[in-house]
Design a protein around this motif. Structure first.
Motif, PDB file in Angstrom:
ATOM      1  N   PRO A   1       0.845  -1.197   0.000  1.00  0.00           N
ATOM      2  CA  PRO A   1       0.000   0.000   0.000  1.00  0.00           C
ATOM      3  C   PRO A   1       0.880   1.246   0.000  1.00  0.00           C
ATOM      4  CG  PRO A   1       0.117  -0.893   2.210  1.00  0.00           C
ATOM      5  CD  PRO A   1       0.840  -1.873   1.308  1.00  0.00           C
ATOM      6  N   LEU A   2       0.290   2.383  -0.351  1.00  0.00           N
ATOM      7  CA  LEU A   2       1.049   3.626  -0.412  1.00  0.00           C
ATOM      8  C   LEU A   2       1.658   3.946   0.951  1.00  0.00           C
ATOM      9  CD1 LEU A   2       1.822   6.159  -2.106  1.00  0.00           C
ATOM     10  CD2 LEU A   2      -0.255   7.234  -1.185  1.00  0.00           C
ATOM     11  N   GLN A   3       2.963   4.183   0.954  1.00  0.00           N
ATOM     12  CA  GLN A   3       3.709   4.638   2.143  1.00  0.00           C
ATOM     13  C   GLN A   3       3.584   3.669   3.311  1.00  0.00           C
ATOM     14  OE1 GLN A   3       2.218   8.660   2.729  1.00  0.00           O
ATOM     15  NE2 GLN A   3       3.557   9.486   1.140  1.00  0.00           N
ATOM     16  N   GLU A   4       3.558   2.379   3.011  1.00  0.00           N
ATOM     17  CA  GLU A   4       3.507   1.415   4.111  1.00  0.00           C
ATOM     18  C   GLU A   4       4.785   1.536   4.955  1.00  0.00           C
ATOM     19  OE1 GLU A   4       3.196  -3.358   5.150  1.00  0.00           O
ATOM     20  OE2 GLU A   4       3.221  -2.704   3.056  1.00  0.00           O
ATOM     21  N   SER A   5       4.611   1.592   6.258  1.00  0.00           N
ATOM     22  CA  SER A   5       5.784   1.684   7.140  1.00  0.00           C
ATOM     23  C   SER A   5       5.686   0.684   8.278  1.00  0.00           C
ATOM     24  CB  SER A   5       5.940   3.109   7.682  1.00  0.00           C
ATOM     25  OG  SER A   5       4.720   3.606   8.186  1.00  0.00           O
TER      26      SER A   5
END
Length: 591
Positions: free
Chosen positions: A110-114
């Motif tokens: 997913p977008l910007q998974e951290s």
């Protein structure tokens, strides 16, 4: 759940959250918007996430509360890390909130998974926080928040981090009323080791000559510490981060020991007649121990601190006493007045104030003639003199990393600061809420991690926490080029911050350090920059200062009353070498 989190912040009196929004943390921003409309906790928009962390740091130091900053997932979170690491190394309590994509999306890019299946931000924060956890279920929020806040405010203090996925944030809460009373849970303990205190009293009674080292974590207790020094007739020095807690004109003050410090402080500690040195609230890092000076680290040392981590750094000390510093010195004073166990009355007094000869800090300066110089471009020594003389006594000064902190530590000496507290009935401890706030002091510096640009954001956080006092940020041209965009926040928030830029067209500490070490001159020079024009472009009025006459022409009273920031672009003499011998001594010995 986001509304419940904001309710907890309101419960402990936090007024502001500093940050930058994003999709993964949108529910928190919705809750902050609702809170702000109701007159509660509100958001302040930073220009970069590290600036948000620096603002939360400044807010915590001034208010004595926990500072709160937030960011979205991915790069928002990683941008916070420098500011969080700076707070960690300086024991500043922060609550750091970062977002995450929804839990079901973990591992699907997913977008910007951290999370652990993406760029593992949680793992990065592990090394610069006191508590660090992913809230993976709504029922975890309250218990993990309470645990985090307790870790943030118990010695060793520091930042704590909660990473909260967006779907957890959006989960409905059964109640918006906190289940726990955080105010009670975070109340400081006043426990004192009676046996250790009795041993310390015996040492004090037998001591012929005692010197105190006042560190940055003495703020809550500074009044009883100064009262103790007067009763004992003990001179004292401070660390760089402790200087702002005392009056530089106090008759018992002998200067700053450590980075940017004074020969008079070293002489006071090296005096052969001194048989007891009390290091109080001192973390014993390079900058606040004189580069681990032998004049301090020896068998005369008694280390008093609340943090076991700090005490572990002085295994050579004669004695350690751990506890709340305020409680320890209240008990010492009571014992000295009452003749309690192990304590004697060192001074017979006929009045509540100790009468001693006047002490002038000018006498301990490395270059007193430059302190008075009328030369153009202005000497940085003279600039510090004028800043201390022109601004009112309630001014908060923040000195940024680099030449700024060395010049301010050595040469900045505002007058008209109080000497100590008045006590009711002699030894009885002071009643009421008159003590200084837990993070107070007229000068703020950052030790250890020492991030450039910290003071720019920190000054804004300080002004937000205390809008009634002028705030002066002493910073360098290099720091402004890194973090100067945060001046726009002071414009938007109409905060009274005076940004004083030491403009020498260089990374000054690097330049002078290379010269002193006879190293290659590389990577330190910068082209001329008109910082006054830059400030005006951001919406702040500005003045270019070339000489002492230019400073004298300023209407300081108007600057301090103006609801908004002002920038002073000060063209200093670039050839003046700051007092940084402690740093050079350590660097040159590391081979």
């Amino acid at each position: 759940m986001a509304d419940l989190l904001v309710a907890y912040l309101a419960q402990i009196g936090v007024e502001y959250v500093f940050g930058i929004p994003g999709g993964a943390i949108e529910p928190l921003y919705n809750a902050l918007a609702r809170s702000s409309r109701a007159g509660g906790v509100r958001h302040i928009l930073a220009r970069h996430e590290s600036g948000a962390a620096f603002m939360a740091d400044g807010y915590a130091r001034e208010s004595g509360k926990i500072g709160v900053c937030c960011a979205t997932s991915g790069p928002g979170a990683t941008n916070l890390i420098t500011g969080v690491a700076c707070a960690y190394d300086n024991d500043i309590p922060l609550l750091v909130i970062t977002g995450q994509p929804a839990l079901p999306a973990f591992g699907k890019l997913p977008l910007q998974e951290s999370a652990c299946t993406g760029v593992n931000v949680l793992g990065m924060f592990q090394h610069c926080t006191r508590y660090n956890s992913l809230v993976s279920h709504p029922k975890q929020l309250e218990s993990k928040l309470v645990a985090a806040m307790q870790c943030a405010t118990r010695a060793p203090r520091g930042p704590v981090h909660l990473s909260i996925p967006v779907d957890v944030f959006r989960s409905p809460s059964q109640t918006l009323v906190p289940s726990y009373d955080l105010r009670a849970l975070l109340a400081p303990s006043s426990l004192v080791d009676d046996e250790a205190l009795a041993s310390l009293c015996t040492m004090l009674s037998e001591s012929r000559k005692t010197v105190l080292i006042i560190g940055g974590w003495c703020c809550e207790a500074i009044d009883p510490i100064l009262q103790f020094a007067q009763l004992k007739g003990a001179t004292f020095v401070t660390t760089p981060d402790g200087k702002g807690l005392v009056n530089p004109y106090h008759p018992l003050f002998r200067g700053v020991f450590g980075f940017g410090g004074h020969a008079s402080a070293e002489a006071a500690l090296c005096d052969e007649d001194v048989d007891l040195v009390l290091a109080i609230g001192v973390s014993m890092g390079e900058w606040n121990s004189g580069g681990w000076s032998g004049s301090l680290l020896n068998e005369r040392l008694v280390h008093i601190d609340e943090s076991e981590d700090n005490l572990a750094l002085t295994p050579m000390a004669r004695f350690h006493i751990r506890g709340r510093i305020l409680s320890i010195f209240n008990r010492l004073i009571e014992g000295m007045h009452d003749g309690g166990p192990g304590c004697t009355r060192p001074l017979e007094r006929t009045s509540p104030r100790l009468v001693l000869p006047a002490w002038r800090p000018d006498a301990m300066l490395a270059a007193p003639e430059k302190y008075e110089s009328d030369a153009t471009p202005i000497k940085p020594q003279r600039l510090m003199r004028e800043l201390g003389r022109l601004f009112p006594p309630e001014t908060r000064f923040l000195a940024d990393t680099g030449n700024s902190v060395s010049w301010a530590t050595h040469y900045l000496h505002p007058a008209d600061r109080r000497i100590s507290e008045r006590r009711i009935g002699g030894g009885e401890r002071k009643r009421g809420a008159g003590r200084r706030k837990a993070g107070g002091g007229w000068l703020r510096v950052t030790m250890n991690f020492a991030s450039m640009g910290w003071a720019i954001g920190g000054a804004i956080g300080t002004a937000v926490a205390n809008p009634d006092a002028p705030v002066v940020c002493i910073t360098g041209d290099g720091s402004v080029l890194m973090n100067g965009q945060e001046i726009s926040v002071a414009v938007a928030e109409k905060q009274t911050v005076i940004f004083v830029v030491l403009n020498d067209q260089a990374l000054g500490m690097v330049k002078h350090g290379q010269r002193m070490a006879k190293a290659e001159q590389i990577g330190c020079d910068m082209p001329p920059t008109d910082f006054a024009a830059l400030a005006r472009a951001l919406g702040a009025p500005a003045h270019t200062i070339r000489s002492p006459e230019d400073l004298a022409a300023l209407d300081i009273d108007a600057l301090c009353k103006r609801k908004g920031p002002t920038l002073l672009d000060v063209l200093i003499d670039p050839d003046e070498v700051p007092p940084m011998n402690v740093r050079m001594r350590v660097l040159l010995n590391q081979h």
